[in-house]
Write an enzyme that holds these catalytic residues in place. Structure first.
Site, short mmCIF file in Angstrom:
data_model
loop_
_atom_site.label_atom_id
_atom_site.label_comp_id
_atom_site.label_asym_id
_atom_site.label_seq_id
_atom_site.Cartn_x
_atom_site.Cartn_y
_atom_site.Cartn_z
N GLY A 14 -22.78 -8.20 58.73
CA GLY A 14 -21.68 -8.12 57.62
C GLY A 14 -22.48 -7.93 56.28
NE ARG A 18 -15.55 -12.51 51.57
CZ ARG A 18 -15.08 -13.19 52.70
NH1 ARG A 18 -14.07 -14.26 52.73
NH2 ARG A 18 -15.18 -12.82 54.03
CE LYS A 25 -21.76 -13.74 54.45
NZ LYS A 25 -20.44 -14.10 54.56
N GLY A 83 -16.25 -5.05 62.23
CA GLY A 83 -15.86 -6.49 62.69
C GLY A 83 -16.57 -7.11 63.62
CB THR A 84 -16.65 -11.01 64.11
OG1 THR A 84 -15.00 -10.95 64.47
CG2 THR A 84 -16.98 -11.47 62.92
N GLY A 145 -9.77 -18.19 59.66
CA GLY A 145 -8.88 -17.79 60.56
C GLY A 145 -8.17 -19.13 60.96
CE1 TYR A 371 -55.47 -22.89 33.14
CE2 TYR A 371 -57.67 -21.83 32.29
CZ TYR A 371 -56.56 -21.88 33.31
OH TYR A 371 -56.77 -21.17 34.38
C1 UD1 Z 1 -14.69 -15.01 60.34
C2 UD1 Z 1 -13.46 -15.26 61.71
C3 UD1 Z 1 -12.63 -16.37 61.05
C4 UD1 Z 1 -13.11 -17.58 60.87
C5 UD1 Z 1 -14.49 -17.57 60.10
C6 UD1 Z 1 -15.21 -18.66 59.93
C7 UD1 Z 1 -13.08 -13.16 62.38
C8 UD1 Z 1 -12.41 -11.88 62.43
N1 UD1 Z 1 -12.93 -14.03 61.59
O1 UD1 Z 1 -14.14 -14.73 59.25
O2 UD1 Z 1 -11.54 -16.48 61.85
O3 UD1 Z 1 -12.61 -18.71 60.39
O4 UD1 Z 1 -15.28 -16.45 60.33
O5 UD1 Z 1 -16.64 -18.80 59.01
O6 UD1 Z 1 -14.03 -13.25 63.31
N2 UD1 Z 1 -20.29 -9.72 61.03
C9 UD1 Z 1 -20.84 -8.81 61.65
N3 UD1 Z 1 -20.23 -7.64 61.87
C10 UD1 Z 1 -19.36 -7.35 61.23
C11 UD1 Z 1 -18.47 -8.19 60.49
C12 UD1 Z 1 -18.97 -9.43 60.33
O7 UD1 Z 1 -21.92 -9.07 62.26
O8 UD1 Z 1 -18.73 -6.10 61.47
C13 UD1 Z 1 -20.90 -11.21 60.75
C14 UD1 Z 1 -21.02 -11.62 59.40
O9 UD1 Z 1 -22.45 -11.10 58.88
C15 UD1 Z 1 -20.72 -13.20 59.50
C16 UD1 Z 1 -19.96 -13.26 60.53
O10 UD1 Z 1 -20.02 -12.03 61.32
O11 UD1 Z 1 -22.08 -13.57 59.71
C17 UD1 Z 1 -18.25 -13.53 60.06
O12 UD1 Z 1 -18.16 -12.44 59.21
P1 UD1 Z 1 -17.12 -12.49 57.89
O13 UD1 Z 1 -16.83 -11.26 57.22
O14 UD1 Z 1 -17.88 -13.64 57.01
O15 UD1 Z 1 -15.98 -13.15 58.40
P2 UD1 Z 1 -14.78 -14.12 58.01
O16 UD1 Z 1 -13.88 -13.56 57.12
O17 UD1 Z 1 -15.56 -15.19 57.20
CA CA Z 2 -17.62 -15.81 56.74
#
Ligand code: UD1
Ligand code: CA
Length: 487
Positions: A14, A18, A25, A83-84, A145, A371
């Site tokens: 990600g 933010r 990050k 997306g995750t 979530g 020094y």
């Molecule tokens: C995510 C969860 C949420 C949970 C929260 C906990 C999902 C959809 N949501 O939300 O339910 O409460 O974490 O902290 O999973 N990442 C990737 N590829 C992507 C997007 C994200 O590898 O395409 C990685 C990010 O780098 C990060 C993690 O996944 O390490 C979570 O991503 P983030 O965007 O921070 O999700 P949240 O909105 O925090």
């Molecule tokens: Ca997160």
């Protein structure tokens, strides 16, 4: 927990929007390590079969940090699909036909502890679940979530904040972003996840609802300490995570026998270590791989970066980096020790002293206003106040070598390269440009000459001239009185 093979997937692709940062990050630090470093360390404690990290944003920087922490980690690139869920899918593809359990960790959830993961795995295996997630109860669940449970109390799905109805948003049980999945079930259900949601992303969290619809068991364990589930999405959460981690580290060393008077103003990095009976006074930062031996007193207001402090040493109001401070030595107040400083046992670097790339031998003292750079000092030396090693001639740096038991006068300049022999002495104000043989006294200042009456002749009418006139008449009166007595 033997038997089922375990693979770990860490999500780190990600952007971390933010954070509003040019640095990805995952590389922001708490406790002296990048966020991802903490997650990898925790994962490593489970001794998994493999660790796969998914990268995309600033992939080279993140990958370098991953490999530095875990050389045999597999780094996998996420494609254009966001997306995750997609992140886990590409990692799973890289795992081939893996049939065991997959532990998914988020690179931005750095405070997780191994115990919670052991519990999660145990529950997962006991319940023969398709998925088991770690949840936490938060007073303010904003941004996370939510775990939606059915009437029987079982997990029915996870809904993201942005997709939640007001009723769902009111749920305080959150998804920590940490899960164990049975690999084949995960593979099958990820294939059904779409992007029809508020963020247009493939949510990993959708797998939970899909598995339930397919009548698979989904379990959850509640983190006993909700703070361990903290996700770092912005700088406010970064500071909060740093504070929680620090409190944990401080407590650890307190329980190991260190006196730490003020945990709120003491910062200790994850890689630092303190022996029993160390005392840390308020406002001290013990950073990176610093080690402090027993009986040492650090602070107040001291910062040590990658330093080694010996037994019983005292380091007050000091800033030191890559320095070695010997047993029983004293440093400060107000000392600045730069890289390559080595102070011997029972030595002293005192007040307003800066040192760099220098060895100061056992029992040797540089007490005030000095020094010392690119210098080797033997044992039992005392440098007078205001010693300066002039190590730089505008072109290159040179060394000053001072033998054992040398005593220098106040306000000396040692113009390097120069050697002072064992037992030698130097006069006050000396500028030492030539080597001094052992046992010699080096004097470089011209003998003093007093030009009588200079002020009266050259500065008539000044305050100084008036003071001289007053002194002279007082002297005359004294002399007169003395003559009377003598008569
Ligand atoms: C995510 C969860 C949420 C949970 C929260 C906990 C999902 C959809 N949501 O939300 O339910 O409460 O974490 O902290 O999973 N990442 C990737 N590829 C992507 C997007 C994200 O590898 O395409 C990685 C990010 O780098 C990060 C993690 O996944 O390490 C979570 O991503 P983030 O965007 O921070 O999700 P949240 O909105 O925090
Ligand atoms: Ca997160």
């Amino acid at each position: 927990m033997t038997g089922t093979p375990l693979a770990v997937i860490v999500l780190a692709a990600g952007q971390g929007t933010r954070m509003k940062s040019t640095l990805p990050k995952m590389l922001h630090q708490i406790g002296g390590r990048p966020l991802i470093g903490h997650v990898l360390a925790t994962a490593g404690e489970l001794s998994p079969e493999s660790i796969t990290v998914v990268v995309r944003h600033e992939r080279d920087l993140v990958a370098a940090s991953v490999v530095a922490a875990v050389p045999d980690a597999r780094v996998v690139d996420q494609d254009d699909i966001p997306g995750t869920g997609r992140a886990v899918q590409v990692a799973l593809d890289a795992l081939g036909a893996f049939e065991g359990d997959v532990l998914v960790l988020s690179g931005d959830v750095p405070l997780l502890e191994t115990d919670a993961l052991h519990d999660l795995l145990a529950t997962h295996r006991q319940t023969a679940a398709g998925a088991t997630l770690l949840s936490a109860l938060l007073d303010d669940a904003t941004g996370y979530g939510r775990v939606v449970r059915g009437e029987d109390g079982s997990v029915s799905r996870i809904v993201e904040q942005k997709d939640a109805t007001p009723d769902e948003a009111a749920v305080r049980e959150i998804n920590a972003g940490v899960y164990v999945f049975h690999a084949p079930a995960l593979r099958a259900h990820l294939a059904q996840v779409g992007t029809n949601n508020a963020q247009g992303e493939m949510y990993l969290t959708d797998v939970v609802g899909l598995m339930r619809e397919a009548s698979l068991t989904v379990s959850a364990t509640l983190a006993p300490d909700a703070s361990t589930a903290l996700g770092v999405n912005d700088r406010v959460q970064l500071a909060e995570a740093a504070r929680i981690l620090n409190a944990r580290i401080v407590r650890h060393w307190q329980l190991e026998g260190a006196t730490i008077l003020d945990p709120a103003t003491t910062w200790i990095d994850a890689d630092a270590s303190l022996a029993a009976d160390v005392t840390v006074l308020p406002g001290s930062h013990i950073l990176r791989a610093t080690t402090v031996a027993s009986g040492a007193i650090i602070g107040p207001d001291t910062s040590l970066v990658d330093c080694e402090v010996g037994e019983g040493a005292t380091v007050r109001r000091t800033d030191a980096t890559l320095a070695v401070i010997g047993a029983g030595a004293t440093v400060g107040p107000f000392a600045y020790l730069r890289p390559g400083t080595e102070l011997g046992a029972a030595g002293k670097i005192g007040t307003f002293v800066e040192t760099k790339n220098s060895v100061i031998g056992e029992r040797s003292k540089v007490p005030h206003l000095s020094y010392i750079g690119d210098t080797t000092i033997g044992t039992g030396v005392n440098l007078g106040a205001g010693a300066i090693t002039a190590n730089y001639d505008d072109v290159t740096k040179h060394r000053t070598v001072i033998g054992d038991e040398v005593h220098s006068g106040s306000h000396n300049v040692f113009v390097a390269p120069v050697r002072i022999g064992d037992g030698a002495k130097t006069g006050a104000g000396a500028v030492i440009r030539k080597d001094v043989p052992p046992g010699a006294l080096a004097i470089s200042v011209a003998p003093q000459r007093n030009v009588e009456g200079w002020v009266e002749q050259n500065r008539p009418g000044t305050g100084a001239a008036a003071a001289v006139a007053k002194a002279r008449s007082a002297q005359k009166a004294d002399d007169g009185a003395q003559e009377e007595e003598d008569r």
